[in-house]
Design a protein around this motif. Sequence first.
Motif, PDB file in Angstrom:
ATOM      1  N   GLU A  38      50.728  40.692  37.253  1.00 29.38           N
ATOM      2  CA  GLU A  38      50.537  41.328  35.849  1.00 29.38           C
ATOM      3  C   GLU A  38      50.070  40.322  34.779  1.00 29.38           C
ATOM      4  O   GLU A  38      49.319  40.850  33.936  1.00 29.38           O
ATOM      5  N   ILE A  40      47.156  45.614  41.912  1.00 30.34           N
ATOM      6  CA  ILE A  40      47.461  45.063  40.465  1.00 30.34           C
ATOM      7  C   ILE A  40      46.204  44.035  40.315  1.00 30.34           C
ATOM      8  O   ILE A  40      45.732  44.072  39.244  1.00 30.34           O
ATOM      9  N   ARG A  63      54.757  40.526  41.370  1.00 35.50           N
ATOM     10  CA  ARG A  63      54.261  41.471  40.527  1.00 35.50           C
ATOM     11  C   ARG A  63      54.189  40.755  39.161  1.00 35.50           C
ATOM     12  O   ARG A  63      53.059  41.117  38.418  1.00 35.50           O
TER      13      ARG A  63
END
Length: 191
Positions: free
Chosen positions: A57, A119, A53
Amino acid sequence: MNPERRDRLRDAAIEILAEAGGRGLTHRAVDDAAAVPYGTAKNYFPTRDALLRAAAERCQELYRATAAHGATRIPEDRAALAAALAALLRDVTGPGRPRLLAYQELQAEAARRPWLSAILDPIAAGDFTAFEQAQRAAGLPVTPERAAVVTLALHAAIPHLLAATPATLAAAGLDDLDRFTLDLLQAVYPG
């Protein structure tokens, strides 16, 4: 938590994904790449999913920064657009290479982790809008379908540029990026 150290760890995760692929992304590898004490990455990102993640990001942030920088140069005609697109493709084999390799690895992970797709999706989706606007600014007779073809062709070029196999690059016309982008625009927008 220290934001500078957090970014250093996220950049290190991107570096690891680019160099070693998804299997190489471990907390220890991130600690080594970031030159921090062992356990630091685990402290910031307790699980492998948290590392993924964080890298995704960070890729999104770097994409936004690159897109914002490119938005300042709006192409005024077909030749300027072709030159701008060729410059973007050159970035794939230059300074953008680690980020794009990491992005490709994250895309593969996203096939098994739908939350990761959420994402990453704004990155690719943003290209469709941005490239359509650029084609319109260049005075081309844009339709959503034509704009999508240009964007998809650019996206399809990326893995080949990253692999850099000479025969494939030559077969696809990617050994001359200026010619490739001019030919692409000519094929989609004849005349």
